[in-house]
Design an enzyme around this catalytic site. Structure first.
Site, PDB file in Angstrom:
ATOM      1  N   GLY A  34      61.965  15.166  93.668  1.00 53.73           N
ATOM      2  CA  GLY A  34      61.502  16.522  93.359  1.00 53.73           C
ATOM      3  C   GLY A  34      60.920  16.569  91.965  1.00 53.73           C
ATOM      4  O   GLY A  34      61.120  15.659  91.155  1.00 53.73           O
ATOM      5  N   PHE A  38      61.133  21.171  84.359  1.00 57.89           N
ATOM      6  CA  PHE A  38      61.979  20.360  83.491  1.00 57.89           C
ATOM      7  C   PHE A  38      61.547  18.909  83.444  1.00 57.89           C
ATOM      8  O   PHE A  38      61.805  18.194  82.491  1.00 57.89           O
ATOM      9  CB  PHE A  38      63.432  20.415  83.970  1.00 57.89           C
ATOM     10  N   LYS A  56      68.202  12.954  87.117  1.00 53.97           N
ATOM     11  CA  LYS A  56      67.362  14.054  86.664  1.00 53.97           C
ATOM     12  C   LYS A  56      66.801  13.657  85.305  1.00 53.97           C
ATOM     13  O   LYS A  56      67.561  13.425  84.355  1.00 53.97           O
ATOM     14  CB  LYS A  56      68.178  15.348  86.567  1.00 53.97           C
ATOM     15  N   ASP A 156      72.096  31.150  88.891  1.00 50.95           N
ATOM     16  CA  ASP A 156      70.970  30.873  89.795  1.00 50.95           C
ATOM     17  C   ASP A 156      71.483  30.479  91.174  1.00 50.95           C
ATOM     18  O   ASP A 156      71.093  29.458  91.738  1.00 50.95           O
ATOM     19  CB  ASP A 156      70.073  29.776  89.221  1.00 50.95           C
TER      20      ASP A 156
END
Length: 464
Positions: A34, A38, A56, A156
Site C-alpha cells: 500500500g 506517509f 511501514k 480513526d
C-alpha cells in the site's frame, strides 16, 4: 464462550533494550502492499530466519532537502510507534516488533504481516449474516478496548483500519495508529482528526473529548454496515457536508436501509438496531464505554470462532449480499479531496538504491548517537499484562532483556565481520574504527547479567 472479556485492565509496559542493527542488514524488501501520504507499506523478510513481516516506511525527509529531516513528521512517526508499542501484544491489535530511523530520513516500523483489511474481506464476502457480524463487532471492540485500557484514543476507527492477522490470519486486528493520541492526566484532548463520516459531534464541535469518540466512530461504522448509509447523510455527499450534518444533527439518522437496499433485503433485526442505537449517542457523557458495548445483549453468547471459519446456518438470512461493494460505494462519496500534506518524493528509487548498496559499516559509537549512517530507534514498549483471556495471545510478543540484547550483539557482530571483508567508501569507516567496534561489542556482552547463563552469553563469553 461469551464476550465477558474485560478490557479495562491496566497495561504495564516493559521497557526493552535498544537495538543497534541496520534495516538492510537484517531485512530484505518485498512487494508493495500500500501507499499513502506517509510513505508506503511493503512485505519484508528477515534475512537470517526467512520470517515475513510488513514494514511501514515513513518518509521523514524535509521537503526538497535529503540532508535533513522534518522534525514534526519525525515526531509523528515516533509517536505512532510508541503508542502502537503500548498495545501491540494484544491479540486484536497488529503487533509491532522493531523500529529503525536511517538516512536519508526514512523511518521503518517492522510489524506483523496481515492479509487484507476488513473492508477488503467484506468486498470478497458473498453474504454477511448476523452471526458473523456479531463476531466481527466483538473482535473490533476488543482491539479498541485495548487502546482505551492504555489511555490511547485511536481517532480513526473505520473498516479500512482493521486487518486480518493472527496464527491463521483470521483474527481481526486494529491497525494504523497514525492519528492516535495519549490521554493526558486531565483525561481529554482536542483537535479534529480522522475520517469525516465517523467523526464524533464533540470532536467536530471543537470540544475536548476522550475515548468515547472512538465509540462513536465504531457506532457509525456499525450503522454503515447495517443500513448502507452514513448516520448523518447530507443531500449532497461530501466531507464538509457530512461534518456539518453531524454538528447540526440534521438530517438525523433514518434507522432504515436506503431505498436500493430496502428493495432487496429486510431491515436489520431488532437486536442489531438496538445495539447500534445504544452506541450512537450524541452526548459523550451518556455514551457507553467499550466494555459496556461488549456486555450488550447483542454480543452475548458469541463464540470465539474465526469469522471465516464459523459454522453458519445455511438457512440464516443474509443481512446483505456483497456487503463490501455497498459500503465502499457510500464511504467513497465522503472521501476528502484535499491533497496530502506529505508527498512521497521518489521513495521507490531511494529504497532501491539503498538496497542495492547494502548496509553501510558501523561507526565506533554502537548506540548510533554519534553520527554516521544509521540512527536506530529503541524498540517501543510492549505490555506486560493483559487479562487472563488475552494472556496467551500476548505472550508470544514479549521479549526478555537478555533475548533483546543477544539479538543486538549478534546483529552488530555480523556488521563488524562484514566490515573486515570489504571497504565502504560511503561510510568512511577505517580499520581502527571496526576494531574499536569489536571491542565495544565484547564490552557490551560482558555487561549482560551473570544469571543469563551460557545459552544467552555465548560460549566462553564470545558472541553467539
Amino acid at each position: 464462550m461469551g464476550c465477558g472479556c474485560s478490557v479495562s485492565a491496566a497495561v504495564e509496559p516493559v521497557e526493552l533494550a535498544p537495538t543497534t542493527g541496520q534495516f538492510f542488514q537484517t531485512f530484505k524488501l518485498g512487494r508493495k502492499l500500500g501507499e499513502g501520504a506517509f510513505g508506503q507499506v511493503r512485505l519484508t523478510t528477515r534475512i537470517n530466519t526467512g520470517e515475513m513481516y510488513a514494514v511501514k516506511i515513513m518518509d521523514v525527509r524535509r521537503s526538497g532537502d535529503d540532508a535533513t529531516m522534518d522534525v514534526q513528521i519525525l515526531k509523528e512517526a515516533r509517536t505512532e510507534s510508541q503508542l502502537l508499542g503500548q498495545v501491540s501484544g494484544h491479540p486484536h491489535v497488529v503487533a509491532l516488533y522493531e523500529t529503525y530511523l536511517e538516512t536519508p530520513g526514512l523511518f521503518y516500523m517492522i510489524m506483523e504481516r496481515c492479509y487484507g483489511s476488513l473492508m477488503d474481506s467484506l468486498c470478497d464476502m458473498p453474504k454477511l449474516t448476523e452471526t458473523n457480524l456479531r463476531r466481527m463487532f466483538r473482535q473490533m471492540l476488543l482491539g479498541i478496548g485495548a487502546c482505551h485500557a492504555a489511555q490511547i484514543v485511536h481517532r480513526d476507527i473505520k473498516l479500512d483500519n482493521f486487518l486480518y492477522g493472527g496464527e491463521r490470519c483470521r483474527t481481526i486486528k486494529l491497525s494504523d495508529f497514525g492519528l492516535a493520541v495519549r490521554l493526558p492526566r486531565r483525561g481529554a484532548v482536542k483537535g479534529v482528526s480522522g475520517t469525516a463520516p465517523y467523526m464524533s459531534p464533540e470532536m467536530l464541535g471543537r470540544k475536548k473529548y476522550d475515548t468515547k469518540t472512538d465509540v462513536w466512530s465504531f457506532a457509525s461504522t456499525a450503522y454503515v454496515i447495517l443500513y448502507g448509509d452514513v448516520p448523518y447523510s447530507p443531500a449532497q455527499p461530501s466531507a464538509p457536508a457530512v461534518k456539518k450534518a453531524i454538528v447540526l444533527a440534521y438530517p438525523p439518522p433514518t434507522w432504515a436501509r436506503n431505498e436500493k437496499l430496502a428493495k432487496r433485503y429486510s431491515q436489520p433485526s431488532e437486536g442489531a438496531e438496538h445495539f447500534c442505537r445504544f452506541l450512537l449517542v450524541r452526548d459523550p457523557s451518556l455514551r457507553p464505554t467499550v466494555q459496556q458495548a461488549l456486555n450488550h445483549g447483542f454480543l452475548q453468547d458469541v463464540g470465539d470462532e474465526d469469522i471465516s471459519e464459523a459454522d453458519e446456518d445455511e438457512a440464516e438470512e443474509s443481512l446483505i449480499e456483497n456487503p463490501g461493494e455497498q459500503i465502499r460505494t457510500i464511504t467513497n462519496l465522503f472521501a476528502s479531496k484535499k491533497k496530502p500534506r506529505i508527498i512521497s518524493r521518489g521513495l521507490d528509487e531511494v529504497l532501491a538504491r539503498l538496497e542495492e548498496a547494502g548496509p553501510p559499516l558501523p561507526h565506533a559509537d554502537l548506540e548510533g548517537l554519534g553520527g554516521g549512517h544509521v540512527f536506530t530507534e529503541e524498540i517501543p514498549q510492549l505490555p506486560q499484562n493483559f487479562s487472563d483471556e488475552e494472556e496467551a495471545g500476548g505472550q508470544s510478543q514479549r521479549m526478555t532483556f537478555a533475548t533483546s540484547m543477544r539479538r543486538k550483539l549478534s546483529t552488530e557482530s555480523r556488521i563488524v565481520r562484514h566490515s573486515n571483508r570489504r571497504t565502504n567508501t560511503h561510510s568512511g569507516v577505517t580499520a581502527s574504527q571496526t576494531t574499536e567496534a569489536a571491542r565495544q561489542l565484547q564490552k557490551a556482552l560482558s555487561a549482560l547479567p551473570d544469571h543469563l547463563g551460557d545459552s544467552e552469553r555465548g560460549i566462553n563469553g564470545t558472541i553467539a
